[in-house]
Write a protein that holds these residues in place. Structure first.
Motif, PDB file in Angstrom:
ATOM      1  N   GLY A 219       0.838  -1.189   0.000  1.00 37.72           N
ATOM      2  CA  GLY A 219       0.000   0.000   0.000  1.00 37.72           C
ATOM      3  C   GLY A 219       0.878   1.246   0.000  1.00 37.72           C
ATOM      4  N   SER A 220       0.705   2.079   1.013  1.00 40.90           N
ATOM      5  CA  SER A 220       1.527   3.291   1.131  1.00 40.90           C
ATOM      6  C   SER A 220       2.726   3.079   2.048  1.00 40.90           C
ATOM      7  N   GLU A 221       2.945   1.839   2.486  1.00 41.24           N
ATOM      8  CA  GLU A 221       4.024   1.544   3.419  1.00 41.24           C
ATOM      9  C   GLU A 221       5.231   0.951   2.700  1.00 41.24           C
ATOM     10  N   LEU A 222       6.404   1.367   3.141  1.00 42.51           N
ATOM     11  CA  LEU A 222       7.654   0.757   2.712  1.00 42.51           C
ATOM     12  C   LEU A 222       8.109  -0.176   3.825  1.00 42.51           C
ATOM     13  N   VAL A 223       8.347  -1.431   3.492  1.00 42.88           N
ATOM     14  CA  VAL A 223       8.596  -2.455   4.498  1.00 42.88           C
ATOM     15  C   VAL A 223      10.004  -3.010   4.346  1.00 42.88           C
ATOM     16  N   TYR A 224      10.712  -3.092   5.483  1.00 43.86           N
ATOM     17  CA  TYR A 224      12.052  -3.676   5.542  1.00 43.86           C
ATOM     18  C   TYR A 224      12.003  -4.820   6.563  1.00 43.86           C
ATOM     19  N   LYS A 225      12.061  -6.045   6.060  1.00 39.55           N
ATOM     20  CA  LYS A 225      12.090  -7.210   6.953  1.00 39.55           C
ATOM     21  C   LYS A 225      13.136  -8.202   6.452  1.00 39.55           C
ATOM     22  N   TYR A 226      14.331  -7.687   6.273  1.00 37.58           N
ATOM     23  CA  TYR A 226      15.418  -8.512   5.771  1.00 37.58           C
ATOM     24  C   TYR A 226      15.899  -9.483   6.856  1.00 37.58           C
ATOM     25  N   THR A 227      16.440 -10.593   6.396  1.00 37.37           N
ATOM     26  CA  THR A 227      17.032 -11.546   7.332  1.00 37.37           C
ATOM     27  C   THR A 227      18.532 -11.332   7.503  1.00 37.37           C
ATOM     28  N   ASP A 228      19.145 -10.544   6.589  1.00 35.68           N
ATOM     29  CA  ASP A 228      20.602 -10.445   6.623  1.00 35.68           C
ATOM     30  C   ASP A 228      21.159  -9.041   6.427  1.00 35.68           C
ATOM     31  N   LYS A 229      20.381  -8.095   5.901  1.00 32.82           N
ATOM     32  CA  LYS A 229      20.942  -6.795   5.528  1.00 32.82           C
ATOM     33  C   LYS A 229      20.944  -5.773   6.655  1.00 32.82           C
ATOM     34  N   ILE A 230      20.128  -5.966   7.676  1.00 34.30           N
ATOM     35  CA  ILE A 230      20.076  -4.995   8.784  1.00 34.30           C
ATOM     36  C   ILE A 230      20.357  -5.753  10.075  1.00 34.30           C
ATOM     37  N   LEU A 231      21.606  -6.144  10.246  1.00 33.84           N
ATOM     38  CA  LEU A 231      22.032  -6.890  11.420  1.00 33.84           C
ATOM     39  C   LEU A 231      23.188  -6.157  12.097  1.00 33.84           C
ATOM     40  N   PHE A 232      23.095  -6.017  13.412  1.00 32.83           N
ATOM     41  CA  PHE A 232      24.152  -5.436  14.226  1.00 32.83           C
ATOM     42  C   PHE A 232      24.588  -6.451  15.278  1.00 32.83           C
ATOM     43  N   GLU A 233      25.866  -6.424  15.596  1.00 35.89           N
ATOM     44  CA  GLU A 233      26.294  -7.181  16.767  1.00 35.89           C
ATOM     45  C   GLU A 233      25.633  -6.579  18.004  1.00 35.89           C
ATOM     46  N   GLY A 234      25.078  -7.468  18.844  1.00 32.04           N
ATOM     47  CA  GLY A 234      24.462  -6.969  20.070  1.00 32.04           C
ATOM     48  C   GLY A 234      25.487  -6.330  20.992  1.00 32.04           C
ATOM     49  N   GLY A 235      26.739  -6.795  20.924  1.00 30.31           N
ATOM     50  CA  GLY A 235      27.783  -6.266  21.792  1.00 30.31           C
ATOM     51  C   GLY A 235      27.522  -6.625  23.247  1.00 30.31           C
ATOM     52  N   ASN A 236      28.004  -5.770  24.126  1.00 26.80           N
ATOM     53  CA  ASN A 236      27.827  -5.964  25.558  1.00 26.80           C
ATOM     54  C   ASN A 236      27.596  -4.597  26.188  1.00 26.80           C
ATOM     55  N   GLU A 237      27.094  -4.595  27.415  1.00 23.42           N
ATOM     56  CA  GLU A 237      26.916  -3.316  28.101  1.00 23.42           C
ATOM     57  C   GLU A 237      28.280  -2.643  28.299  1.00 23.42           C
ATOM     58  N   TYR A 238      28.284  -1.330  28.241  1.00 26.60           N
ATOM     59  CA  TYR A 238      29.525  -0.575  28.363  1.00 26.60           C
ATOM     60  C   TYR A 238      30.078  -0.635  29.784  1.00 26.60           C
ATOM     61  N   PHE A 239      31.401  -0.571  29.889  1.00 25.90           N
ATOM     62  CA  PHE A 239      32.020  -0.262  31.173  1.00 25.90           C
ATOM     63  C   PHE A 239      31.723   1.202  31.509  1.00 25.90           C
ATOM     64  N   TYR A 240      31.875   1.558  32.771  1.00 24.90           N
ATOM     65  CA  TYR A 240      31.633   2.952  33.148  1.00 24.90           C
ATOM     66  C   TYR A 240      32.495   3.319  34.343  1.00 24.90           C
ATOM     67  N   PHE A 241      32.664   4.627  34.518  1.00 28.53           N
ATOM     68  CA  PHE A 241      33.251   5.163  35.751  1.00 28.53           C
ATOM     69  C   PHE A 241      32.642   6.537  36.002  1.00 28.53           C
ATOM     70  N   GLU A 242      32.748   6.983  37.251  1.00 23.30           N
ATOM     71  CA  GLU A 242      32.251   8.300  37.637  1.00 23.30           C
ATOM     72  C   GLU A 242      33.267   8.956  38.560  1.00 23.30           C
ATOM     73  N   ASN A 243      33.634  10.194  38.259  1.00 20.42           N
ATOM     74  CA  ASN A 243      34.564  10.931  39.123  1.00 20.42           C
ATOM     75  C   ASN A 243      34.074  12.353  39.379  1.00 20.42           C
ATOM     76  N   LYS A 244      32.779  12.489  39.651  1.00 14.70           N
ATOM     77  CA  LYS A 244      32.250  13.818  39.945  1.00 14.70           C
ATOM     78  C   LYS A 244      32.851  14.386  41.230  1.00 14.70           C
ATOM     79  N   ASP A 245      33.290  13.501  42.141  1.00 17.03           N
ATOM     80  CA  ASP A 245      34.105  13.927  43.285  1.00 17.03           C
ATOM     81  C   ASP A 245      35.535  13.522  42.965  1.00 17.03           C
ATOM     82  N   ILE A 246      36.305  14.472  42.478  1.00 12.49           N
ATOM     83  CA  ILE A 246      37.628  14.146  41.952  1.00 12.49           C
ATOM     84  C   ILE A 246      38.615  13.763  43.052  1.00 12.49           C
ATOM     85  N   ARG A 247      38.282  14.062  44.298  1.00 11.14           N
ATOM     86  CA  ARG A 247      39.178  13.771  45.417  1.00 11.14           C
ATOM     87  C   ARG A 247      38.828  12.472  46.134  1.00 11.14           C
TER      88      ARG A 247
END
Length: 417
Positions: A219-247
């Motif tokens: 109809g008026s819709e463009l559909v993308y349901k590929y099995t191989d063309k739109i794939l990303f590695e899931g990866g892993n959650e990022y490491f993180y650090f916080e130093n808002k108190d620098i001391r």
């Protein structure tokens, strides 16, 4: 003046040579903490609507109160220069000095903090949608750094759903996207030729998937349901650090030293490719500048040497390990390249960063081919929480530039089979 002459010559020569894909220029060592966002979203890849505000902020650590100038250029969907003249995409003028800056206050590291807002008195706004790049120059007409951004018209709706890979060989590691584009405001004539897409994971253009045509029209819709063309590695959650108190020792910081500047030593990280997936909330590679007991972190947050370390056997000479994230625009440079220390069996690198909350990951680059392996150290899992953006470009038959007519967003929290 020299820059104006150069641009005029470039315009005359451009028709005689083939267009080239433009790349972002990484900043020099004295430019730090570049944040680039729209008026509402905390993102290092701004995708704004026509008429919305764009904000660029950065620090210059040379202490010279140097002058910087900016220019804005329009590009096609594949980041080649568009055919439009400046007057067709820009209201007002650019090539102006960035006038809004403040010097740091009560910090060991002296710096000047610059802020550029568009629209402003000189650059009153952008007239058309599409891909843009902001260039920042110094007093000597030398390009200091550049950053990409996008402007959309919001003419189409873009539905995005995140799926597990349909190939059983990739089902445990990959994430795929189903996309449906629909518009009641415009007709997509010959969509195989006129419609382009760019699919972005976690605001990282370096790993984006581009130029995938619609699989079929319903109809008026463009559909993308590929099995191989739109794939990303899931990866892993990022490491993180916080130093808002620098001391004080904050999250992920093992101990602190003070010489000329503070040094924050992080706990040593270990590879996770051979471990089960564990959910760990992150901000998908982003970073936030913050410092406790300050009224204006932009000029009161200090800088510290962040010492990253990774326990990993020494890799072959043709492979290098980098630590990266949105804090350095996912660039692979000498400044974030890790060095193997045979004395303790660790890969190490110190990076000068402003106080705040940071996400980061370790990646491996093949020095011969330039290929990047994001999962060599962290692993890749279908359960990982990732943000996705789908940018839809449209150039009608006879059109002179690629419009961005819609942007869709999805998150793998609601991933399905």
């Amino acid at each position: 003046m020299l820059r104006i002459v150069f641009i005029c010559v470039l315009i005359m020569v451009c028709p005689l040579v083939s267009a080239q894909v433009v790349q972002e220029k990484a900043p020099p060592a004295y430019i730090k903490s570049i944040t680039f966002q729209g008026q509402t979203a905390q993102s290092q890849l701004p995708i704004i609507q026509l008429g919305q505000q764009l904000i660029l902020e950065f620090d210059a650590l040379n202490g010279d109160e140097a002058d910087f100038y900016y220019q804005i250029k329009h590009f096609d969907y594949n980041w080649e220069p568009s055919q439009l003249m400046q007057s067709e995409y820009l209201s007002g003028i650019d090539n102006q000095r960035i006038r809004d800056y403040e010097n740091s206050f009560n910090t060991y590291q002296i710096y000047s903090h610059y802020t550029l807002r568009i629209p402003n008195a000189q650059t009153r706004g952008l007239k058309v949608s599409g891909n843009y790049m902001l260039f920042v120059y110094n007093d000597y007409d030398e390009l200091v750094f550049s950053r990409k951004f996008m402007v959309q018209e919001n003419m189409a709706t873009v539905g995005v759903s995140v799926k597990r890979a349909r190939d059983v060989r990739q089902v445990e590691t990959m994430q795929g996207l189903d996309i449906i584009i629909n518009s009641n405001n415009m007709r997509f004539n010959n969509p195989q030729q006129t419609v382009k897409t760019c699919i972005i994971q976690n605001n990282n253009l370096h790993t984006a998937i581009s130029n995938v045509p619609p699989q079929y029209t319903l109809g008026s819709e463009l559909v993308y349901k590929y099995t191989d063309k739109i794939l990303f590695e899931g990866g892993n959650e990022y490491f993180y650090f916080e130093n808002k108190d620098i001391r004080g020792a904050n999250a992920a910081i093992r101990y602190i030293e003070l010489n000329e500047l503070y040094s924050n030593y992080l706990f040593t990280n270990a590879p996770r490719f051979n471990k089960p997936y564990t959910y760990n909330p992150d901000i998908n590679g982003n970073f936030l500048i913050n410092a406790i007991n300050t009224e204006k972190p932009a000029i009161e947050a200090d800088y510290a040497w962040i010492h990253f370390s990774l326990i990993l056997p020494e890799l072959p000479k043709n492979e290098s390990v980098y630590v990266y994230g949105n804090f350095n625009n996912y660039a692979l440079e000498d400044a974030n390249k890790m060095v193997f220390n045979p004395a303790n069996g660790l890969y190490e690198v110190p990076i000068l960063l402003k106080q705040g909350f940071y996400n980061y990951k370790y990646v491996v680059k093949n020095n011969q081919t330039g290929a990047l392996n994001e999962s060599a150290i962290s692993g890749s899992f279908w359960q990982t929480e990732n943000d996705y953006k789908v940018v839809v470009y449209f150039r009608d038959l006879g059109g002179r530039y690629d419009r961005i007519v819609g942007v869709g967003e999805g998150n793998s929290t609601n991933i399905s089979n």
